[in-house]
Enzyme design. Structure first.
Site, short mmCIF file in Angstrom:
data_model
loop_
_atom_site.label_atom_id
_atom_site.label_comp_id
_atom_site.label_asym_id
_atom_site.label_seq_id
_atom_site.Cartn_x
_atom_site.Cartn_y
_atom_site.Cartn_z
N LYS A 9 8.54 10.62 -9.24
CA LYS A 9 8.33 11.13 -9.09
C LYS A 9 8.35 12.74 -8.95
O LYS A 9 8.81 13.23 -9.41
CB LYS A 9 8.51 11.12 -7.77
N TYR A 49 -0.61 2.80 -4.23
CA TYR A 49 0.04 2.72 -3.40
C TYR A 49 -1.00 1.70 -2.24
O TYR A 49 -0.04 1.82 -1.31
CB TYR A 49 0.21 3.92 -2.44
N PHE A 57 4.20 5.00 6.98
CA PHE A 57 4.41 6.73 5.67
C PHE A 57 2.89 6.83 5.44
O PHE A 57 3.40 7.10 3.90
CB PHE A 57 5.97 5.89 5.08
N ARG A 85 13.67 -2.65 -12.99
CA ARG A 85 13.91 -2.42 -11.52
C ARG A 85 15.73 -2.48 -11.01
O ARG A 85 16.21 -1.76 -10.10
CB ARG A 85 13.33 -4.00 -10.53
N THR A 91 15.08 0.59 -3.02
CA THR A 91 14.13 2.09 -2.81
C THR A 91 14.83 2.58 -2.01
O THR A 91 14.31 3.72 -2.23
CB THR A 91 12.87 0.72 -2.00
N ARG A 102 18.65 5.79 -8.68
CA ARG A 102 18.33 6.19 -7.20
C ARG A 102 19.62 6.09 -6.09
O ARG A 102 19.87 6.79 -5.40
CB ARG A 102 17.37 5.19 -6.48
N ASN A 112 12.62 9.45 -3.64
CA ASN A 112 13.67 8.27 -4.27
C ASN A 112 13.26 8.81 -6.08
O ASN A 112 13.67 7.36 -6.44
CB ASN A 112 13.72 7.36 -4.12
N HIS A 115 9.45 5.71 -9.36
CA HIS A 115 8.69 4.29 -8.89
C HIS A 115 8.72 3.06 -9.91
O HIS A 115 8.78 4.01 -11.27
CB HIS A 115 6.97 4.50 -8.65
N GLU A 126 -1.07 -1.87 -12.37
CA GLU A 126 -0.78 0.19 -12.45
C GLU A 126 -0.63 0.65 -13.60
O GLU A 126 -1.34 1.29 -14.44
CB GLU A 126 1.00 0.06 -11.70
P1 CMP Z 1 8.04 2.84 -4.85
O1 CMP Z 1 8.69 2.33 -5.60
O2 CMP Z 1 6.93 4.24 -4.76
O3 CMP Z 1 7.50 2.34 -3.17
C1 CMP Z 1 6.84 2.61 -2.25
C2 CMP Z 1 6.65 3.59 -1.60
O4 CMP Z 1 7.18 4.04 -0.34
C3 CMP Z 1 8.86 3.54 -2.02
O5 CMP Z 1 8.76 3.74 -3.29
C4 CMP Z 1 9.36 4.87 -1.02
O6 CMP Z 1 9.10 5.85 -1.47
C5 CMP Z 1 8.23 4.90 0.08
N1 CMP Z 1 9.16 3.99 1.09
C6 CMP Z 1 8.95 2.84 1.63
N2 CMP Z 1 9.90 2.83 2.57
C7 CMP Z 1 8.84 4.28 3.80
C8 CMP Z 1 9.86 4.44 4.81
N3 CMP Z 1 9.98 3.96 5.68
N4 CMP Z 1 9.05 6.21 4.80
C9 CMP Z 1 8.98 6.36 4.19
N5 CMP Z 1 8.61 6.10 3.08
C10 CMP Z 1 9.22 5.01 2.35
#
Ligand code: CMP
Length: 143
Positions: A9, A49, A57, A85, A91, A102, A112, A115, A126
């Site tokens: 990211k 997404y 969010f 994963r 996450t 992470r 984070n 992805h 994807e």
């Molecule tokens: P990712 O694995 O890219 O998939 C969805 C993304 O949403 C996740 O990583 C986080 O970066 C983001 N995400 C998930 N939960 C939250 C949250 N509560 N607030 C902000 N971002 C979030």
């Protein structure tokens, strides 16, 4: 053999963690079969997404992922979805175990670092969003 989608990211790219992420995937024995640096447009971000479209969010997620260049990858190997994963970690980086990407490099759930697809079905979706079939390498044909 399985394929999954991984993306460094904008925070990971800005912090110079592209090599670190790729290195961890390669050291595990996974193969990079597709790789590109790109700046994601809003339309692709929203599609990628889509499952989070109703989440509070969502807009900040789209704004963030389109805020700078990313590195998109397709990674191949045995149980690649699950293995990646595990390497990536939870996450929320606050909860991610030390030793995971992470867990070692983040604190913010929005920023984070990476992805990674959460299922084989997501991986297929994807990969096809980010890559054309001819952009992926078939190593079985190499000497
Ligand atoms: P990712 O694995 O890219 O998939 C969805 C993304 O949403 C996740 O990583 C986080 O970066 C983001 N995400 C998930 N939960 C939250 C949250 N509560 N607030 C902000 N971002 C979030």
């Amino acid at each position: 053999m399985e394929r999954t989608f991984v993306m460094v990211k904008p925070d990971g790219v800005q912090r110079g963690l592209v090599g670190e992420v790729i290195s961890r995937l390669e050291r595990k024995g996974l193969k990079i079969v597709g790789l590109k640096m790109m700046w994601i447009q809003e339309e692709l971000a929203m599609e990628h997404y889509a499952e989070h479209a109703e989440k509070p969010f969502f807009q900040s997620l789209v704004d963030y992922i389109t805020s700078g260049p990313v590195v998109a990858m397709v990674v191949e190997g045995k149980d690649a979805v699950k293995v990646v994963r595990t390497l990536v970690g939870a996450t929320n980086p606050v909860e991610a175990s030390p030793g995971t990407i992470r867990g070692d490099f983040g604190l913010d759930i929005g920023r984070n670092v990476v992805h990674a697809s959460d299922s084989l079905k997501s991986a297929e979706r994807e990969i096809s969003l980010f890559f054309d079939a001819e952009e992926l390498i078939d190593y079985s044909k190499s000497g």
